[in-house]
Design an enzyme around this catalytic site. Structure first.
Site, PDB file in Angstrom:
ATOM      1  N   ASP A 173      37.892  28.812  33.218  1.00  0.00           N
ATOM      2  CA  ASP A 173      38.129  30.166  32.682  1.00  0.00           C
ATOM      3  C   ASP A 173      39.613  30.496  32.819  1.00  0.00           C
ATOM      4  OD1 ASP A 173      37.694  32.604  31.581  1.00  0.00           O
ATOM      5  OD2 ASP A 173      36.757  33.493  33.344  1.00  0.00           O
ATOM      6  N   CYS A 200      41.724  33.976  33.918  1.00  0.00           N
ATOM      7  CA  CYS A 200      40.808  35.007  34.400  1.00  0.00           C
ATOM      8  C   CYS A 200      41.601  36.002  35.250  1.00  0.00           C
ATOM      9  CB  CYS A 200      39.700  34.360  35.223  1.00  0.00           C
ATOM     10  SG  CYS A 200      38.403  35.502  35.695  1.00  0.00           S
ATOM     11  N   ASN A 207      43.420  31.327  38.055  1.00  0.00           N
ATOM     12  CA  ASN A 207      43.068  30.239  37.129  1.00  0.00           C
ATOM     13  C   ASN A 207      44.211  30.006  36.142  1.00  0.00           C
ATOM     14  OD1 ASN A 207      40.663  30.331  38.462  1.00  0.00           O
ATOM     15  ND2 ASN A 207      39.380  30.572  36.672  1.00  0.00           N
ATOM     16  N   PRO A 263      39.066  42.189  44.884  1.00  0.00           N
ATOM     17  CA  PRO A 263      37.770  42.855  44.988  1.00  0.00           C
ATOM     18  C   PRO A 263      36.907  42.263  46.088  1.00  0.00           C
ATOM     19  CG  PRO A 263      37.711  41.273  43.215  1.00  0.00           C
ATOM     20  CD  PRO A 263      39.115  41.236  43.778  1.00  0.00           C
ATOM     21  N   HIS A 294      41.597  35.760  45.792  1.00  0.00           N
ATOM     22  CA  HIS A 294      41.310  36.516  44.559  1.00  0.00           C
ATOM     23  C   HIS A 294      40.045  37.344  44.697  1.00  0.00           C
ATOM     24  CE1 HIS A 294      38.123  33.740  43.649  1.00  0.00           C
ATOM     25  NE2 HIS A 294      38.070  33.985  42.367  1.00  0.00           N
TER      26      HIS A 294
END
Length: 480
Positions: free
Chosen positions: A154, A157, A347, A378, A402
Site C-alpha cells: 500500500d 499509505c 510505506n 493513532p 506509525h
C-alpha cells in the site's frame, strides 16, 4: 465497467501483472479463481495481491489457504543454475525501540534486511510486527537501491488530520448529522470505487508520471475510479476530539478541545498493482537467498529503478489526493473552518542524508520524525492517538512508529474474539462504529501508551486525539 466484464475469469496475465511468478503458484491461483464465490474480478485481484503480500493472514482461509501455503513454503525456489547475490555474513547492528513487545518474526526479518549488501543502517519501531520482506515498523537505509517490498504493497499509505474551529461539544450535539456526513462522503473496501458522475476530479490525474510507460498509463482508469475512496482492513475515516493542553504557537491553535477528522488509507489498487509489478521485476533481476527473496532491490541508476521511483512517488501523490478529496467533501458538509491540517505518510522511501551521505530511507509502517516534522500516531478505535513533533533522532533514522501495531494476527482475532464482547467494549468507550470486522477489534492492537513510552526520545506529544465515530470497511477486505 459492466457486470459482465467484472465477472470474466482471471487469466495468467492478470496475475503476472500484479507480480505472480510464472510457475506452480500461478496454477494454484488460477484453480482458486474457478471457485470465486461471489467476488468480482477486481475484488479477486485485490485478494490475490493481499495473499501475495501477507500469506500468513490466509493460512486458515477456506478459499486462499492452498495459495498462502505455497507462498510460505517457498514453492518458487530459485533454480540451481541461478547466480545468487550473497548476504553479508554478519548483520549490521540496528536500534530497537520497545523490544519487550516485538515478536521474534519481526526481529528476524529485520536482521536479514541488515545483511543486504546495500544496507547502510536500520531501526525497528515499537509497533513492529512481522510483515512480508521488511517487517512492518522497519526502517532501512540503503545505498542507491530501492526495495519494492521495503516500501510495501500500500504505497504512500498515510494519516491526515483536519482540526476544525468547532468545540468538542459539537460532536455530542450533532451526532446523527455527523454519522450521516461520514456515510454520505466516504466509500470503503478492496476493489470498491466510483463510477460515472460520481468520479472525483483532481490534478493528480494530469501528472506527467502517468506517461512513464504503458504499464503505469494503463492503470490510470483504475486510479480514477478509486480516487477519493478508502481501502479495507485498518483503513478508516473517523471523527474525534483533539485536546490541546496548552497553546501551540507553531500551529496557531489555542488551548482547548476541538472536533477533528482523522483519515487513514493509501494508494488503493493502483499502488498495490505497482508494488506487485516491480517486485516481480526486482526478483527477476536481483536473485537473493530464499530467506531474503522478498527484499529484492533495484539499482536506482537502472531503468527499472527509475521507473519504480517515479511510480512510487506518483502513488504517494495519488494517496494524498484521496485524503484531500475526503477532507474537502466532509469539511464542506460541516461548513467549518480548518484551523490546521496535518498529514504524514509511511510505506514509502525518501532520499535523505545520513552520516553525511545520501541514502534511500525505507519506512514500512513507520512515521517520518525529523526535527519539528509533524505526525499523527493513532492507537485503536478505543485508544487515543497523538499529534506529535519529531525530535530528529539519528538512531531511529528520524523515524517513529506509525501506530500501536498488532498484537494479534487477523486470523487469531477472528477466531478468538467474541463480537458481543467487542460491542460491549466499544459501548464502554462511547464509540459509534460503522463497518469493520473482528480482525480490527481494539484488543487486536498493542497498548498505545506502552508504544509511546518506548519512543519518548523520538517525538514530543503536541495534542491527544480521542476517536468517537469510526467508519471502516465491512467486507473483510485487508489493506495494510
Amino acid at each position: 465497467m459492466n457486470n459482465t466484464t467484472q465477472n470474466k475469469p482471471i487469466n495468467g496475465n492478470s496475475l503476472i501483472e500484479i507480480g505472480y511468478p510464472e510457475n506452480e503458484i500461478l496454477g494454484i491461483a488460477l484453480k482458486i479463481n474457478k471457485k470465486r464465490t461471489g467476488f468480482t474480478k477486481a475484488e479477486m485481484l485485490d485478494k490475490y495481491a493481499q495473499v501475495m503480500s501477507s500469506p500468513q493472514d490466509f493460512t486458515e482461509d477456506k478459499i486462499f489457504k492452498s495459495l498462502a501455503e505455497a507462498f510460505i513454503n517457498g514453492i518458487h525456489l530459485p533454480k540451481i543454475d541461478e547466480e545468487i547475490i550473497p548476504l553479508n555474513e554478519n548483520p549490521k547492528e540496528f536500534k530497537i525501540y520497545g523490544i519487550e513487545k516485538i515478536e521474534d518474526g519481526a526481529l528476524n526479518q529485520m536482521k536479514i534486511a541488515m545483511q543486504l549488501p546495500v544496507t547502510v543502517a536500520g531501526a525497528l519501531m515499537p509497533d513492529a510486527h512481522q510483515g512480508y520482506g521488511l517487517p512492518i515498523g522497519g526502517v532501512l537505509a540503503t545505498k542507491n537501491a530501492i526495495i519494492p517490498y521495503g516500501v510495501g504493497v500500500d504505497i504512500g499509505c498515510r494519516m491526515a488530520l483536519s482540526i476544525y474551529d468547532l468545540p468538542a461539544s459539537h460532536y455530542f450535539e450533532h451526532h446523527d448529522i455527523l454519522k450521516e456526513t461520514l456515510m454520505k462522503n466516504t466509500k470503503f473496501g478492496a476493489g470498491h470505487g466510483f463510477h460515472g458522475k460520481y468520479k472525483a476530479e483532481h490534478h493528480v490525474l494530469d501528472d506527467s508520471k502517468f506517461e512513464t510507460n504503458s504499464f503505469i498509463n494503463n492503470l490510470k482508469d483504475k486510479a480514477w475510479s478509486q480516487l477519493g475512496s478508502s481501502g479495507g482492513g485498518n483503513h478508516f475515516v473517523e471523527f474525534g476530539l483533539i485536546d490541546f493542553k496548552e497553546d501551540d504557537k507553531k500551529l496557531n491553535i489555542k488551548k482547548g478541545s476541538y472536533l477533528a477528522l482523522l483519515t487513514h488509507s493509501g494508494s488503493r489498487g493502483f499502488g498495490a498493482t505497482i508494488a506487485g509489478h516491480y517486485t516481480k521485476i526486482a526478483k527477476d533481476i536481483c536473485k537473493l537467498p530464499y530467506n531474503a527473496k522478498n527484499l529484492a532491490y533495484l539499482d536506482l541508476d537502472s531503468e527499472a529503478g527509475q521507473e519504480y521511483w517515479l511510480a512510487m512517488n506518483l502513488a504517494g501523490e495519488y494517496a494524498s489526493a484521496c485524503h484531500e478529496i475526503i477532507h474537502q467533501k466532509i469539511t464542506k458538509e460541516l461548513g467549518a473552518e480548518v484551523l490546521a491540517k496535518i498529514e504524514n505518510h509511511h510505506n514509502f522511501a525518501w532520499k535523505e542524508i545520513y552520516n553525511n551521505e545520501e541514502v534511500i530511507v525505507h519506512r514500512k509502517g513507520a512515521t517520518p520524525a525529523s526535527k519539528d516534522v509533524m505526525g499523527i500516531i493513532p492507537g485503536s478505535m478505543t485508544a487515543p492517538g497523538f499529534l506529535v513533533r519529531g525530535n530528529g533522532e539519528e538512531n531511529s533514522i528520524n523515524s517513529a512508529s506509525h501506530g500501536a501495531g498488532r498484537q494479534m494476527s487477523r486470523t487469531q482475532a477472528i477466531k478468538s474474539l467474541s463480537q458481543n464482547k467487542i460491542n460491549d467494549y466499544l459501548n464502554d468507550f462511547g464509540i459509534t462504529l460503522i463497518g469493520s470486522g473482528k480482525d480490527e477489534a481494539p484488543m487486536a492492537y498493542k497498548d498505545i501508551h506502552e508504544v509511546m513510552n518506548a519512543q519518548q526520545d523520538l517525538v514530543d506529544v503536541v495534542a491527544t486525539f480521542t476517536p468517537k465515530m469510526v467508519r471502516m470497511a465491512d467486507d473483510g477486505s485487508k489493506e495494510d
